[in-house]
Design an enzyme around this catalytic site. Structure first.
Site, PDB file in Angstrom:
ATOM      1  N   LYS A   1      57.356 -54.784-121.946  1.00 55.64           N
ATOM      2  CA  LYS A   1      58.153 -56.013-121.975  1.00 55.64           C
ATOM      3  C   LYS A   1      59.606 -55.787-122.407  1.00 55.64           C
ATOM      4  O   LYS A   1      60.482 -56.542-122.046  1.00 55.64           O
ATOM      5  CB  LYS A   1      57.502 -57.042-122.910  1.00 55.64           C
ATOM      6  CG  LYS A   1      56.212 -57.664-122.375  1.00 55.64           C
ATOM      7  CD  LYS A   1      56.512 -58.722-121.356  1.00 55.64           C
ATOM      8  CE  LYS A   1      55.376 -59.655-121.027  1.00 55.64           C
ATOM      9  NZ  LYS A   1      54.004 -59.162-121.086  1.00 55.64           N
TER      10      LYS A   1
ATOM     11  N   SER B   1      50.016 -51.070-119.354  1.00 58.28           N
ATOM     12  CA  SER B   1      51.160 -51.919-119.690  1.00 58.28           C
ATOM     13  C   SER B   1      51.438 -52.053-121.185  1.00 58.28           C
ATOM     14  O   SER B   1      52.555 -52.379-121.582  1.00 58.28           O
ATOM     15  CB  SER B   1      50.963 -53.294-119.063  1.00 58.28           C
ATOM     16  OG  SER B   1      49.652 -53.756-119.314  1.00 58.28           O
TER      17      SER B   1
HETATM   18  C1  LIG Z   1      52.938 -59.368-120.363  1.00 57.87           C
HETATM   19  C2  LIG Z   1      51.924 -58.324-120.170  1.00 57.87           C
HETATM   20  C3  LIG Z   1      51.276 -58.148-118.927  1.00 57.87           C
HETATM   21  C4  LIG Z   1      51.541 -59.036-117.737  1.00 57.87           C
HETATM   22  O1  LIG Z   1      52.870 -58.931-117.246  1.00 57.87           O
HETATM   23  P1  LIG Z   1      53.441 -60.032-116.253  1.00 57.87           P
HETATM   24  O2  LIG Z   1      54.836 -59.590-115.980  1.00 57.87           O
HETATM   25  O3  LIG Z   1      53.380 -61.349-116.969  1.00 57.87           O
HETATM   26  O4  LIG Z   1      52.576 -60.031-115.055  1.00 57.87           O
HETATM   27  C5  LIG Z   1      50.359 -57.116-118.807  1.00 57.87           C
HETATM   28  N1  LIG Z   1      50.065 -56.311-119.847  1.00 57.87           N
HETATM   29  C6  LIG Z   1      50.645 -56.450-121.046  1.00 57.87           C
HETATM   30  C7  LIG Z   1      50.252 -55.514-122.145  1.00 57.87           C
HETATM   31  C8  LIG Z   1      51.600 -57.459-121.257  1.00 57.87           C
HETATM   32  O5  LIG Z   1      52.180 -57.581-122.455  1.00 57.87           O
END
Ligand SMILES: *Cc1c(COP(=O)(O)O)cnc(C)c1O
Length: 313
Positions: free
Chosen positions: A51, A298
Site C-alpha cells: 500500500k 501483498s
Molecule cells: C489492500 C490490500 C489488498 C487489496 O488491494 P486492492 O488494491 O484494494 O485490490 C490485498 N492485500 C493486502 C495485504 C492489502 O493490504
C-alpha cells in the site's frame, strides 16, 4: 491508458520511500507442484504491505503544492501507509477508523505518529468523515484504490517483475478494491502482453468475480479470513481496467488460504497475512506443466499470536 514510461516515472518518484522487493523461490514447492513458483514478497515492503507504493505515488504527484496534511479512512494497511508517508514528509495525518478496529492495528497507526479519529463500524461513515476532515482542514484525501495515481503506484510491482528479466508465464494478484490488480495488469500488458495476469479472490468475498461475470459492478456481503479483501463493490476506476486487462479471476477457499500461509511460513520462512496468501493458494492449484508462475504476496501484517490458530486447521 498508461505506458511503460508512466510506471518508470512513478517508480523513480517513489523510490526514496519504497523498497524494491526481491523475488524468491522454493525448491521444495517446485517439486511439490511441477511448476517453477516465485513469490514477490511485499510482506517485506515498508509498512508490511504494497500500500505504501500507491500512497507514495499519490503524495509525490502533488509536488509543488503546499500539503498541510493527509487523511484517509482505513484501519488496515492503507492507514499505516498514509501515516508513514506523512511522517516521512514531516506533515500531519488523520486516519479515520471504525470503533471495532483491532488494538494491534490502532497501535501500528499511532506508532507512525498519526492522529486517530474513531467513528461507527460502517465503511460509509468512515469515508464521509474523512472527506469532511479533508474539506475543513484542507488535508489531502488519499484513496485506497480508486485513483489513477494510486493505481500507477501499485503497478510499479509489474515493472519490477518485467525488469527481473526471468521468463514469466502467469502472475497471480489478490483483489480487494482492484487497485493492485489494475495497476499490475496495466503495466504488464503495456510491456509484455503475453504474460497472463490472474486476479484472485476468496470464495466468500468475490465482488470483482461477480461483477466481471455480470458485466457491471455488483455489491456483495463479504465473509472471509482475508481482512484486506473484504470489499463490498469494485472501484469505479479499477473495474473497467480489470475488464480490459486481466486474463482471468480465480476463487480460493478459506482452507486453501490457510494452507498457503502454512506452506510459505514452513518452506520459505515468510510471515504472510491471509490477504497476501490468496495468490499463493491460486498458484498452488495450477496444473504442473513446468511453467514460471509468480504470486504477488501483498502483505504480512497480522497478529502473530493468531498464526498458530490460523494454520492449525
Ligand atoms: C489492500 C490490500 C489488498 C487489496 O488491494 P486492492 O488494491 O484494494 O485490490 C490485498 N492485500 C493486502 C495485504 C492489502 O493490504
Amino acid at each position: 491508458m498508461f505506458t511503460k514510461i508512466d510506471f518508470e516515472q512513478v517508480k523513480a518518484r517513489i523510490s526514496p520511500f519504497v523498497h524494491e522487493t526481491s523475488i524468491v523461490s522454493s525448491q521444495s514447492l517446485n517439486e511439490l507442484t511441477g511448476n517453477s513458483l516465485f513469490i514477490k514478497p511485499e510482506c517485506l515492503q515498508k509498512t508490511g504491505s504494497f500500500k505504501i507504493r500507491g500512497a507514495a505515488s499519490k503524495v509525490t504527484s502533488l509536488q509543488g503544492q503546499n500539503i498541510k496534511g493527509l487523511v484517509t479512512a482505513s484501519s488496515g494497511n492503507h492507514g499505516q501507509a498514509v501515516a508513514y508517508m506523512a511522517k516521512a514528509l514531516s506533515i500531519k495525518s488523520i486516519i479515520v477508523i471504525p470503533n471495532n478496529a483491532p488494538e494491534a492495528k490502532i497501535k501500528a497507526i499511532k506508532a507512525y505518529g498519526a492522529e486517530i479519529v474513531m467513528v461507527g463500524p460502517k465503511s460509509n461513515e468512515r469515508l464521509e468523515m474523512a472527506k469532511d476532515i479533508s474539506q475543513e482542514m484542507e488535508y489531502i484525501y488519499i484513496p485506497p484504490y480508486d485513483d489513477y495515481e494510486v493505481i500507477k503506484g501499485q503497478g510499479t510491482i509489474g515493472l519490477e517483475l518485467i525488469n527481473w528479466g526471468h521468463s514469466i508465464d502467469k502472475v497471480f494478484v489478490p483483489i480487494g478494491g482492484g487497485g493492485l490488480l489494475s495497476g499490475i495488469a496495466s503495466c504488464i500488458k503495456a510491456i509484455n502482453p503475453k504474460i497472463k495476469v490472474i486476479g484472485v479472490e476468496p470464495q466468500g468475498s468475490c465482488c470483482m468475480y461477480t461483477s466481471i461475470k455480470a458485466g457491471e459492478r455488483k455489491e456483495i456481503s463479504p465473509d472471509t479470513i482475508a481482512d484486506g479483501l473484504r470489499t463490498v463493490i469494485p472501484g469505479e476506476i479499477t473495474f473497467p481496467i480489470v475488464q480490459k486487462k486481466v486474463d482471468d479471476i480465480i476463487l480460493v477457499e478459506e482452507g486453501e488460504i490457510k494452507e498457503a500461509m502454512k506452506l510459505v511460513l514452513e518452506r520459505m520462512k515468510l510471515v504472510i497475512e491471509p490477504s497476501g496468501a490468496v495468490s499463493v493458494a491460486a498458484m498452488l492449484k495450477e496444473k504442473g506443466e513446468g511453467k514460471n508462475l509468480v504470486a504477488v504476496v501483498s502483505g504480512g501484517n497480522l497478529d502473530i499470536m493468531k498464526i498458530a490458530e490460523i494454520i492449525a486447521k
